[in-house]
Design an enzyme around this catalytic site. Sequence first.
Site, PDB file in Angstrom:
ATOM      1  N   ALA A 125       0.824  -1.219   0.000  1.00  0.00           N
ATOM      2  CA  ALA A 125       0.000   0.000   0.000  1.00  0.00           C
ATOM      3  C   ALA A 125       0.862   1.275   0.000  1.00  0.00           C
ATOM      4  CB  ALA A 125      -0.907  -0.015   1.230  1.00  0.00           C
ATOM      5  N   GLY A 127       0.352   1.322  -3.323  1.00  0.00           N
ATOM      6  CA  GLY A 127       0.309   0.564  -4.572  1.00  0.00           C
ATOM      7  C   GLY A 127       1.254   0.987  -5.680  1.00  0.00           C
ATOM      8  N   ASP A 144      -0.895  -6.264   2.105  1.00  0.00           N
ATOM      9  CA  ASP A 144      -0.762  -5.150   3.058  1.00  0.00           C
ATOM     10  C   ASP A 144      -2.069  -5.045   3.822  1.00  0.00           C
ATOM     11  OD1 ASP A 144      -0.345  -2.490   4.248  1.00  0.00           O
ATOM     12  OD2 ASP A 144       1.219  -2.249   2.738  1.00  0.00           O
ATOM     13  N   LYS A 209      15.888  -0.957   4.642  1.00  0.00           N
ATOM     14  CA  LYS A 209      15.962   0.356   5.312  1.00  0.00           C
ATOM     15  C   LYS A 209      17.120   0.268   6.306  1.00  0.00           C
ATOM     16  CE  LYS A 209      11.792   0.507   3.498  1.00  0.00           C
ATOM     17  NZ  LYS A 209      11.471   1.104   2.232  1.00  0.00           N
TER      18      LYS A 209
HETATM   19  C1  LIG Z   1       6.941   2.193   2.308  1.00  0.00           C
HETATM   20  S1  LIG Z   1       5.313   1.615   2.321  1.00  0.00           S
HETATM   21  C2  LIG Z   1       5.173   0.784   0.789  1.00  0.00           C
HETATM   22  C3  LIG Z   1       4.951   1.682  -0.379  1.00  0.00           C
HETATM   23  C4  LIG Z   1       4.643   0.899  -1.623  1.00  0.00           C
HETATM   24  N1  LIG Z   1       5.811   0.134  -2.076  1.00  0.00           N
HETATM   25  C5  LIG Z   1       4.209   1.798  -2.757  1.00  0.00           C
HETATM   26  O1  LIG Z   1       4.927   1.894  -3.758  1.00  0.00           O
HETATM   27  O2  LIG Z   1       3.134   2.387  -2.663  1.00  0.00           O
HETATM   28  C6  LIG Z   1       5.411   0.288   3.439  1.00  0.00           C
HETATM   29  C7  LIG Z   1       4.119  -0.491   3.575  1.00  0.00           C
HETATM   30  O3  LIG Z   1       4.428  -1.701   4.299  1.00  0.00           O
HETATM   31  C8  LIG Z   1       3.277  -2.045   5.023  1.00  0.00           C
HETATM   32  N2  LIG Z   1       3.688  -3.008   6.059  1.00  0.00           N
HETATM   33  C9  LIG Z   1       4.451  -2.813   7.161  1.00  0.00           C
HETATM   34  N3  LIG Z   1       4.581  -3.971   7.834  1.00  0.00           N
HETATM   35  C10 LIG Z   1       3.919  -4.900   7.124  1.00  0.00           C
HETATM   36  C11 LIG Z   1       3.708  -6.296   7.281  1.00  0.00           C
HETATM   37  N4  LIG Z   1       4.223  -6.956   8.319  1.00  0.00           N
HETATM   38  N5  LIG Z   1       2.963  -6.942   6.352  1.00  0.00           N
HETATM   39  C12 LIG Z   1       2.446  -6.285   5.284  1.00  0.00           C
HETATM   40  N6  LIG Z   1       2.619  -4.977   5.089  1.00  0.00           N
HETATM   41  C13 LIG Z   1       3.350  -4.293   5.982  1.00  0.00           C
HETATM   42  C14 LIG Z   1       2.722  -0.730   5.549  1.00  0.00           C
HETATM   43  O4  LIG Z   1       1.340  -0.866   5.818  1.00  0.00           O
HETATM   44  C15 LIG Z   1       3.001   0.212   4.365  1.00  0.00           C
HETATM   45  O5  LIG Z   1       1.852   0.317   3.550  1.00  0.00           O
END
Ligand SMILES: C[S@@+](CC[C@H](N)C(=O)[O-])C[C@H]1O[C@@H](n2cnc3c(N)ncnc32)[C@H](O)[C@@H]1O
Length: 259
Positions: A125, A127, A144, A209
């Site tokens: 998310a 997306g 997500d 990260k």
């Molecule tokens: C940096 S954002 C991703 C952005 C995405 N790559 C984009 O292009 O829109 C990180 C995402 O990892 C999700 N997240 C964190 N821990 C998670 C987990 N254990 N399982 C699934 N999603 C996770 C968060 O909800 C967040 O939406």
Amino acid sequence: MPGHRAPWLPPWIEYADTNEGKALSTLARSLDARLAGALRERGFVADDARRRPHVLLVDGATACVGTADPDIGSPWPLGIPRLRMPREAPSRSTQKLAEAIAVFLGGREQSLMHEGQAAVDLGAAPGGWTWQLASRGLQVAAVDNGALAPSIARDPNVEHVRADGLNWRPKRAVEWLVCDILEKPTRIAALVADWLASGTARNAIFNLKLPMKKRRDEVLRCGEQIRDRLDAARIDATLAFRQLYHDREEVTGCVLRKR
Ligand SMILES: C[S@@+](CC[C@H](N)C(=O)[O-])C[C@H]1O[C@@H](n2cnc3c(N)ncnc32)[C@H](O)[C@@H]1O
């Protein structure tokens, strides 16, 4: 140019991507035309050559000169990607995956990532990464607990899986795993290694990260961790890390299966 036989690709005149560096852009442009012309005139330039001369302007009077294999160096002058920000993509981080695909897959993109393949995007998310995959015709499970942008959630190539990406696994193996979850680097490295070593995914692109300190050590540790798991599973693959232009306190990793 030091120690390399001609011919070369057309040279790049570069400068740092800083305010001081940008002040050298006019000089760079004028040198660019002159140097390229002079090298061509002397028969030093061929468009299919395997090395590119780089001239890095340090200031108005100093330059560092070298040559690089174009497959190893950045595909863009100054290392700055020329990628358009797609209007339809839901987040700017879409450009991070677009850059990773261009850098790691290069000319092999069409054969390695294409329509009909299955992919999983962990931490999807809103997306942006999923958009990159779905717009290439891949079927994407976007994992997500957070909400996807409506335009992506509606995409027929996308299934939104509300689950913990650190534990969820698909019923069938996929060609691509991508992961942009904010977690400890070694946790992500272990996760990616597990997907690959178990054959759940064939290839992977993922973001680490980095901590505030000892970043290089952390990248080396993660690389070793993945390499050990792949070796133990007798998987022949390339593993590469890059700090991409769009990366901040992060690096992007890519594992590509050879066979
Ligand atoms: C940096 S954002 C991703 C952005 C995405 N790559 C984009 O292009 O829109 C990180 C995402 O990892 C999700 N997240 C964190 N821990 C998670 C987990 N254990 N399982 C699934 N999603 C996770 C968060 O909800 C967040 O939406």
